[in-house]
Design a protein around this motif. Structure first.
Motif, PDB file in Angstrom:
ATOM      1  N   ASN A 215      -6.723  -4.925  -6.871  1.00  0.00           N
ATOM      2  CA  ASN A 215      -6.646  -6.802  -6.502  1.00  0.00           C
ATOM      3  C   ASN A 215      -7.162  -7.922  -6.948  1.00  0.00           C
ATOM      4  OD1 ASN A 215      -4.392  -5.438  -4.527  1.00  0.00           O
ATOM      5  ND2 ASN A 215      -6.013  -4.364  -2.914  1.00  0.00           N
ATOM      6  N   PHE A 216      -7.610  -7.548  -7.636  1.00  0.00           N
ATOM      7  CA  PHE A 216      -8.872  -9.069  -8.242  1.00  0.00           C
ATOM      8  C   PHE A 216      -7.936  -9.473  -9.238  1.00  0.00           C
ATOM      9  CE2 PHE A 216     -12.759  -6.552  -6.818  1.00  0.00           C
ATOM     10  CZ  PHE A 216     -12.829  -7.681  -5.359  1.00  0.00           C
ATOM     11  N   ILE A 217      -7.176  -8.918  -9.723  1.00  0.00           N
ATOM     12  CA  ILE A 217      -5.793  -9.171 -11.053  1.00  0.00           C
ATOM     13  C   ILE A 217      -5.093 -10.097 -10.146  1.00  0.00           C
ATOM     14  CG2 ILE A 217      -4.230  -8.365 -12.191  1.00  0.00           C
ATOM     15  CD1 ILE A 217      -5.927  -5.842 -12.812  1.00  0.00           C
ATOM     16  N   PRO A 218      -4.744 -11.082 -10.683  1.00  0.00           N
ATOM     17  CA  PRO A 218      -3.858 -12.162 -10.276  1.00  0.00           C
ATOM     18  C   PRO A 218      -2.194 -11.595 -10.046  1.00  0.00           C
ATOM     19  CG  PRO A 218      -5.318 -13.144 -11.687  1.00  0.00           C
ATOM     20  CD  PRO A 218      -5.675 -11.814 -11.555  1.00  0.00           C
ATOM     21  N   GLY A 219      -1.771 -11.363  -9.121  1.00  0.00           N
ATOM     22  CA  GLY A 219      -0.342 -10.922  -8.887  1.00  0.00           C
ATOM     23  C   GLY A 219      -0.852  -8.981  -8.383  1.00  0.00           C
ATOM     24  N   VAL A 220      -1.138  -8.687  -7.583  1.00  0.00           N
ATOM     25  CA  VAL A 220      -1.400  -7.641  -7.344  1.00  0.00           C
ATOM     26  C   VAL A 220      -2.204  -7.546  -6.474  1.00  0.00           C
ATOM     27  CG1 VAL A 220      -2.174  -5.381  -8.281  1.00  0.00           C
ATOM     28  CG2 VAL A 220      -1.998  -6.581 -10.129  1.00  0.00           C
ATOM     29  N   ASN A 221      -1.840  -6.574  -5.762  1.00  0.00           N
ATOM     30  CA  ASN A 221      -1.445  -6.707  -3.981  1.00  0.00           C
ATOM     31  C   ASN A 221      -1.332  -5.854  -3.146  1.00  0.00           C
ATOM     32  OD1 ASN A 221      -2.483  -7.774  -1.311  1.00  0.00           O
ATOM     33  ND2 ASN A 221      -0.249  -8.911  -1.056  1.00  0.00           N
ATOM     34  N   PHE A 222      -2.575  -4.378  -3.422  1.00  0.00           N
ATOM     35  CA  PHE A 222      -2.058  -3.656  -2.379  1.00  0.00           C
ATOM     36  C   PHE A 222      -3.192  -3.171  -1.649  1.00  0.00           C
ATOM     37  CE2 PHE A 222      -1.011  -1.847  -7.101  1.00  0.00           C
ATOM     38  CZ  PHE A 222       0.501  -1.357  -6.758  1.00  0.00           C
ATOM     39  N   ASN A 223      -2.794  -2.487  -0.349  1.00  0.00           N
ATOM     40  CA  ASN A 223      -3.936  -2.341   0.682  1.00  0.00           C
ATOM     41  C   ASN A 223      -4.728  -0.928   0.830  1.00  0.00           C
ATOM     42  OD1 ASN A 223      -1.485  -0.771   2.473  1.00  0.00           O
ATOM     43  ND2 ASN A 223      -0.619  -2.217   2.721  1.00  0.00           N
ATOM     44  N   LEU A 224      -5.365  -0.666   1.699  1.00  0.00           N
ATOM     45  CA  LEU A 224      -5.645   0.405   1.481  1.00  0.00           C
ATOM     46  C   LEU A 224      -4.711   1.592   1.741  1.00  0.00           C
ATOM     47  CD1 LEU A 224      -9.226   0.262   3.460  1.00  0.00           C
ATOM     48  CD2 LEU A 224      -8.864   0.944   1.215  1.00  0.00           C
ATOM     49  N   LEU A 225      -3.449   1.668   2.708  1.00  0.00           N
ATOM     50  CA  LEU A 225      -2.566   2.562   2.767  1.00  0.00           C
ATOM     51  C   LEU A 225      -1.932   2.848   1.779  1.00  0.00           C
ATOM     52  CD1 LEU A 225      -1.210   1.410   6.309  1.00  0.00           C
ATOM     53  CD2 LEU A 225      -3.363   3.043   6.091  1.00  0.00           C
ATOM     54  N   GLN A 226      -1.727   2.212   1.220  1.00  0.00           N
ATOM     55  CA  GLN A 226      -0.767   1.786  -0.014  1.00  0.00           C
ATOM     56  C   GLN A 226      -1.676   2.946  -1.690  1.00  0.00           C
ATOM     57  OE1 GLN A 226       0.273  -2.150  -0.917  1.00  0.00           O
ATOM     58  NE2 GLN A 226       2.659  -2.081   0.118  1.00  0.00           N
ATOM     59  N   ALA A 227      -2.651   2.316  -1.001  1.00  0.00           N
ATOM     60  CA  ALA A 227      -3.733   2.931  -2.433  1.00  0.00           C
ATOM     61  C   ALA A 227      -3.677   4.444  -2.125  1.00  0.00           C
ATOM     62  CB  ALA A 227      -5.050   2.172  -2.286  1.00  0.00           C
ATOM     63  N   CYS A 228      -3.649   4.809  -1.259  1.00  0.00           N
ATOM     64  CA  CYS A 228      -4.083   5.912  -0.093  1.00  0.00           C
ATOM     65  C   CYS A 228      -2.511   6.567  -1.260  1.00  0.00           C
ATOM     66  CB  CYS A 228      -4.149   6.085   1.083  1.00  0.00           C
ATOM     67  SG  CYS A 228      -5.644   5.731   1.851  1.00  0.00           S
ATOM     68  N   ALA A 229      -1.412   6.503  -0.543  1.00  0.00           N
ATOM     69  CA  ALA A 229      -0.502   6.944  -0.818  1.00  0.00           C
ATOM     70  C   ALA A 229      -0.484   7.352  -2.717  1.00  0.00           C
ATOM     71  CB  ALA A 229       0.803   5.775  -0.771  1.00  0.00           C
ATOM     72  N   VAL A 230      -0.710   5.957  -3.733  1.00  0.00           N
ATOM     73  CA  VAL A 230      -0.605   6.114  -4.887  1.00  0.00           C
ATOM     74  C   VAL A 230      -1.716   6.569  -5.361  1.00  0.00           C
ATOM     75  CG1 VAL A 230      -0.866   4.826  -7.144  1.00  0.00           C
ATOM     76  CG2 VAL A 230       0.485   4.121  -4.981  1.00  0.00           C
TER      77      VAL A 230
END
Length: 466
Positions: A215-230
């Motif tokens: 999420n520190f990369i500009p343009g990348v935006n994953f919340n924790l719920l999405q991170a779990c699914a991936v």
């Protein structure tokens, strides 16, 4: 009187004359007819401008407008001209509403092409055909313009998704079938291989932290719920991936499910290079002694004990583990062979088709054609590679403390792709020594990986599922 048999030529000429007259009549100006009041009498030969009873509100259609309407309702026209506003599940905090995304006809056409590609990979290349072929057709179905197969409330793909994919219904039935087809004997005979199944979950949790850090990369935006699914893709367990995505990140369900099943299909290509890179020839030649026989009572008690521990220690994982162990108990107890065979065959096949079609129904342009989807596929591959590598490395670490060494190749089977990962471990071992059979030894970490991924999913749901 005309007779078709005695004078066919005159009959044909008369029919052509009538058709030509009707064709010419359709292009005649109707200004005078429209200026008159509607004929009160019903339409007839004497009153051609009359109204057919029950058709008072239906507009008149000329031959030219009929051809135009037909042309505008073709898929080709829709693919060229369509622009649809579709609501996504991305919540906009400023407006307080879900965002809408413009979907163009060419994007639907591209997704149809993706669907055909998935079908090709399943049918021609043998990549998980039981799953990828229905997913591919579901993708094609939902992107057919104007067909409405995925539209609420009556589209059949929408009904399938709402009835069993967007909740826990179909994934849990799949777990029952997997349990009925699984033999936990190798794990019972050699319990220490369970550590290898647990080691593979490093791929899941390592990727979870990696995705959140991105999420520190500009343009990348994953919340924790999405991170779990991936991250759960690293377990190479399709039903578990669908289960946790449906609960935590429904907007990513299609992408993560296709990625998970794709990597399951690519196990024979992805794992061997990692296994060879992390082991020496001497390690790959290690022979393991034959497993001890496992008694009937051990096999019957095992699912009951594991399910009881899940209830006591991690209730969030109880649905997945409970259905897995229910299916296995049905098989091992021997009292209900008919149910066991149904779970393994008919029910498993039916639910797999429904589940795959439902997953395909989510592969629409607004959900799939974006940079985040490509990043998900890449991170899923990284998760799977980490899971394979940590399983091998933990096996090597265990050998530092064991008198009877284990072949590190079986560590790669700690992922949940049953029994494909175990077969790959066996195949790589046979390439080094044709007399070194590792299949039964690899089944221990393989089936423990199924349990491990279910536990990892339970931990995520307990932490973030609310």
């Amino acid at each position: 009187m005309l007779n078709l048999k005695t004078d066919p030529l005159r009959v044909i000429k008369l029919c052509l004359l009538v058709a030509a007259g009707a064709f010419a009549f359709s292009f005649m100006p109707r200004a005078a007819a429209q200026a008159k009041a509607p004929a009160p009498d019903p339409a007839s030969i004497r009153n051609p401008d009359g109204i057919i009873p029950g058709s008072e509100n239906i507009p008149l259609v000329s031959f030219g407008s009929f051809i135009k309407n037909i042309a505008e309702t073709t898929g080709l026209f829709a693919f060229i001209t369509d622009e649809i506003q579709k609501e996504t599940t991305v919540f906009n905090e400023e407006t307080g509403k879900n965002e809408t995304t413009a979907v163009f006809g060419w994007q639907e056409l591209l997704m149809v092409a993706v669907g055909f590609l998935i079908v090709y990979l399943g049918a021609a290349k043998g990549f998980e055909p039981l799953l990828l072929i229905p997913i591919g057709f579901g993708t094609i179905f939902v992107n057919v313009p104007m067909a409405g197969m995925g539209s609420p409330p009556h589209g059949f793909l929408h009904i399938i998704y709402e009835g069993g994919v967007g909740n826990e219904f179909f994934p849990l039935f799949i777990f029952m079938g997997i349990g009925a087809m699984t033999d936990f004997g190798p794990l019972i005979a050699n319990p220490k291989t369970a550590l290898l199944g647990a080691a593979a979950q490093f791929g899941v949790f390592g990727t979870l932290f990696g995705i959140t850090a991105m999420n520190f990369i500009p343009g990348v935006n994953f919340n924790l719920l999405q991170a779990c699914a991936v991250a759960i893709i690293g377990g190479a367990d399709g039903p578990t991936t669908i289960y946790i995505a449906a609960k935590l990140a429904p907007d990513l369900l299609a992408t993560v499910a296709v990625a998970a099943y794709s990597y399951m299909a690519l196990v024979p290509l992805i794992q061997p290079p990692i296994m060879r890179a992390l082991t020496t020839k001497e390690e790959r030649l290690i022979k393991m002694k034959q497993l001890r026989p496992v008694s009937k009572i051990e096999k019957v008690l095992f699912p009951l004990v594991v399910f009881s521990l899940a209830i006591l220690l991690l209730p969030a994982a109880a649905p997945l583990i409970g259905c897995l162990m229910f299916g296995n108990f049905i098989k091992e107890c021997g009292a209900v062979d008919r149910i066991s065979k149904t779970l393994q065959n008919e029910l498993m096949n039916i639910v797999s088709v429904m589940l795959s079609l439902g997953v395909g129904s989510q592969m629409t342009p607004e959900k799939f054609l974006n940079p985040a989807s490509l990043l998900i596929v890449a991170m899923g591959l990284i998760a799977f590679c980490i899971a394979t590598g940590t399983g091998v490395c933990v096996a090597k670490l265990m050998n530092l403390f064991l008198k009877e060494k284990i072949n590190p190749l079986i560590g790669s089977a700690g992922v949940s792709a049953v029994p494909m990962a175990a077969r790959v471990s066996n195949r790589v071992g046979l390439e080094e020594d044709p007399g070194n059979f590792l299949l039964m030894h690899a089944m221990g970490p393989n089936v423990s990986g199924v349990i491990g991924t279910a536990i990892a999913a339970g931990v995520m749901i307990a932490m973030y599922g609310g």
